[in-house]
Design a protein around this motif. Structure first.
Motif, short mmCIF file in Angstrom:
data_model
loop_
_atom_site.label_atom_id
_atom_site.label_comp_id
_atom_site.label_asym_id
_atom_site.label_seq_id
_atom_site.Cartn_x
_atom_site.Cartn_y
_atom_site.Cartn_z
N VAL A 111 -0.15 8.56 8.59
CA VAL A 111 0.71 9.36 7.72
C VAL A 111 1.19 8.49 6.56
O VAL A 111 1.76 7.42 6.77
CB VAL A 111 1.92 9.92 8.49
CG1 VAL A 111 2.75 10.82 7.58
CG2 VAL A 111 1.47 10.68 9.73
N ILE A 112 0.96 8.97 5.35
CA ILE A 112 1.38 8.26 4.15
C ILE A 112 2.78 8.73 3.74
O ILE A 112 3.05 9.93 3.70
CB ILE A 112 0.40 8.52 2.98
CG1 ILE A 112 -1.00 8.02 3.35
CG2 ILE A 112 0.89 7.87 1.69
CD1 ILE A 112 -2.07 8.48 2.37
N ALA A 113 3.65 7.78 3.44
CA ALA A 113 4.95 8.10 2.86
C ALA A 113 4.75 8.25 1.35
O ALA A 113 4.57 7.27 0.63
CB ALA A 113 5.96 7.00 3.16
N GLY A 114 4.75 9.49 0.86
CA GLY A 114 4.52 9.73 -0.56
C GLY A 114 5.65 9.21 -1.42
O GLY A 114 6.83 9.40 -1.09
N ILE A 163 0.96 5.93 12.72
CA ILE A 163 0.88 4.71 11.92
C ILE A 163 1.28 5.11 10.49
O ILE A 163 0.61 5.94 9.87
CB ILE A 163 -0.52 4.09 11.92
CG1 ILE A 163 -0.91 3.62 13.33
CG2 ILE A 163 -0.60 2.91 10.94
CD1 ILE A 163 -2.33 3.14 13.45
N ALA A 164 2.37 4.55 10.00
CA ALA A 164 2.88 4.91 8.67
C ALA A 164 2.30 3.98 7.62
O ALA A 164 2.16 2.77 7.84
CB ALA A 164 4.40 4.83 8.65
N LEU A 165 1.97 4.54 6.46
CA LEU A 165 1.48 3.75 5.34
C LEU A 165 2.44 3.91 4.17
O LEU A 165 2.66 5.03 3.68
CB LEU A 165 0.08 4.21 4.92
CG LEU A 165 -1.12 3.55 5.61
CD1 LEU A 165 -1.08 3.73 7.11
CD2 LEU A 165 -2.42 4.08 5.03
N LEU A 166 3.04 2.81 3.74
CA LEU A 166 3.92 2.78 2.57
C LEU A 166 3.21 1.96 1.51
O LEU A 166 3.26 0.73 1.51
CB LEU A 166 5.28 2.16 2.92
CG LEU A 166 6.28 3.04 3.69
CD1 LEU A 166 5.78 3.35 5.10
CD2 LEU A 166 7.63 2.35 3.77
N ALA A 167 2.51 2.66 0.61
CA ALA A 167 1.56 2.00 -0.29
C ALA A 167 2.13 1.71 -1.67
O ALA A 167 1.37 1.41 -2.59
CB ALA A 167 0.30 2.85 -0.41
N GLY A 168 3.44 1.79 -1.84
CA GLY A 168 4.04 1.46 -3.12
C GLY A 168 4.59 2.68 -3.83
O GLY A 168 4.34 3.82 -3.44
N SER A 169 5.33 2.43 -4.89
CA SER A 169 6.01 3.50 -5.62
C SER A 169 5.40 3.77 -6.98
O SER A 169 5.79 4.71 -7.66
CB SER A 169 7.49 3.15 -5.79
OG SER A 169 7.63 1.93 -6.51
N ARG A 170 4.44 2.94 -7.40
CA ARG A 170 3.81 3.11 -8.71
C ARG A 170 2.33 3.41 -8.53
O ARG A 170 1.70 3.00 -7.56
CB ARG A 170 3.99 1.86 -9.57
CG ARG A 170 5.44 1.50 -9.85
CD ARG A 170 5.55 0.30 -10.78
NE ARG A 170 6.93 -0.04 -11.08
CZ ARG A 170 7.64 -0.95 -10.41
NH1 ARG A 170 7.08 -1.62 -9.41
NH2 ARG A 170 8.89 -1.20 -10.74
N LYS A 171 1.76 4.12 -9.51
CA LYS A 171 0.36 4.52 -9.41
C LYS A 171 -0.58 3.32 -9.26
O LYS A 171 -1.52 3.36 -8.46
CB LYS A 171 -0.04 5.34 -10.64
CG LYS A 171 0.55 6.74 -10.65
CD LYS A 171 0.04 7.55 -11.83
CE LYS A 171 0.55 8.98 -11.77
NZ LYS A 171 0.06 9.80 -12.91
#
Length: 402
Positions: A237-240, A195-203
């Motif tokens: 898994v988080i997409a950093g 399960i992928a987590l794409l939580a954004g590109s900014r802090k």
């Protein structure tokens, strides 16, 4: 011919660099001068300012840097007039670029082309007056913008294709790594679905979204494996984000069995069973890679944001997937709909055997159909050169005092 390009952020640098590459194929004598970034610099020409000297986001940073912003605007106007380009190409970044367009229309005869049109259908629709008055040609990368501009405002525009769709197609055609090889390379469990987590590109996006996304994903993964010997459980898994240091994620994942990979977003999605994604281009990338998703976006003052979305903002959806399809293909859990329980529930529905999975995948095919298979920078470059040649319009003829 001479092309002057203006971008204000990293995504604009990427899109403009590809447009420059295509313009060189159409016009062997192309010369470039620009406000841009490293990718544009690599294509050649002269960089006047780096976009980092323009990109101030938010009310307070803009207020604190007003003097620098006005100084850069004045420099840009003076430089355009002095260089006498055949055309000025604006790329997104409407706050700065529409002011430049207004000046050029009022003070020069230089045509203004806008590549990647401002998203006025979501916010600040009043900008249509400036666009109609000051922009000669508008080039869109979103098909639903054509009826918005042409039917609502009788302003003809060009849909040239979608660069994200082109990027995904290019990646997919050349990527053949197996899931086993990918997991071994990235230190993941070969035996578990992802399960992928794409939580954004900014802090701030990560701070707001990642805790709820993690809690919902952990809950869904645990519920899905209860009483089912065939399931070995899911790995999360988080997409950093490339601009965020790994250390920033540590407090969010402390004590949790969660992994992070950097610079591997497309491969991660290819090998994922489902994903939780914040709004933005990532929702479209996830759809084009055929990964069922839940769109998650937490906001402050959620009830007020929901009221504003229903009564002030002009569009029906926040995700590009739904906007392109003009219907709800992916669930949008934002503002008052963002909760751990809703994330868990919606995620379970798109895992294998879930009620929404196949319907969502079928909806993705409609999104791909609407986007088409054309190359956006190639199409735009061809149209721009053709329009300039047909108009036979030279550079600015009258001197300007700024």
């Amino acid at each position: 011919m001479r092309y002057y390009l203006i971008v204000g952020e990293a995504s604009g640098d990427l899109h403009a660099s590809r447009l420059m590459h295509s313009l060189k194929q159409e016009d062997r004598e192309a010369e470039f001068r620009f406000f841009g970034g490293d990718l544009m610099t690599a294509e050649g020409g002269t960089r006047v300012r780096h976009y980092r000297e323009l990109a101030y986001m938010g009310f307070i940073p803009v207020l604190l840097h007003l003097r620098a912003i006005f100084r850069n605007m004045a420099l840009c106007k003076q430089d355009i007039v002095a260089w006498k380009p055949n055309v000025v190409i604006l790329v997104d970044y409407p706050g700065f670029n529409l002011d430049i367009a207004k000046f050029l229309h009022a003070k020069t005869s230089i045509p203004v082309y806008y590549y990647i049109s401002p998203k006025i259908w979501a916010w600040k629709e009043w900008r249509i007056k400036s666009i109609k008055r000051n922009v000669d040609e508008l080039f869109s990368i979103l098909p639903f913008e054509v009826p918005f501009y042409e039917n609502h405002y009788h302003y003809p525009i060009h849909y040239v294709g979608n660069p994200t769709a082109e990027e995904v197609r290019s990646f997919s055609s050349g990527y053949d790594e197996t899931k086993t090889a990918f997991c071994q390379r990235c230190g993941l469990d070969v035996s578990k679905p992802i399960i992928a987590l794409l939580a954004g590109s900014r802090k701030q996006e990560i701070k707001d979204n990642l805790p709820g996304m993690l809690a919902g994903a952990v809950s869904a993964a645990a519920r899905n494996m209860e009483g089912d010997d065939k399931l070995q459980g899911y790995q999360i898994v988080i997409a950093g984000a490339p601009s965020i240091d790994r250390s920033y994620y540590k407090p969010f994942i402390a004590g949790k069995d969660v992994k992070i990979v950097f610079g591997q977003t497309y491969p991660l999605l290819v090998h994922s069973t489902a994903a939780l994604v914040t709004s933005g281009t990532a929702t479209l990338e996830t759809a084009l890679l055929h990964v069922p998703q839940v769109v998650c976006y937490e906001t402050p003052l959620p009830k007020l944001i929901r009221w504003g979305f229903n009564h002030i903002i002009k569009c029906k959806y926040i995700s590009l997937v739904n906007l392109i399809a003009d219907c709800e293909i992916v669930p949008e859990l934002f503002a008052d709909r963002f909760s751990v329980e809703q994330i868990r529930k919606r995620l379970l529905a798109i895992l294998p055997g879930g009620t929404d999975r196949e319907k969502m995948l079928a909806g993705y095919r409609e999104v791909e159909r609407r986007l088409g298979s054309e190359s956006a920078p190639d199409n735009a470059a061809h149209l721009m050169v053709e329009l300039l040649e047909n108009k036979d319009r030279g550079p600015a003829a009258r001197p300007v005092g700024i």
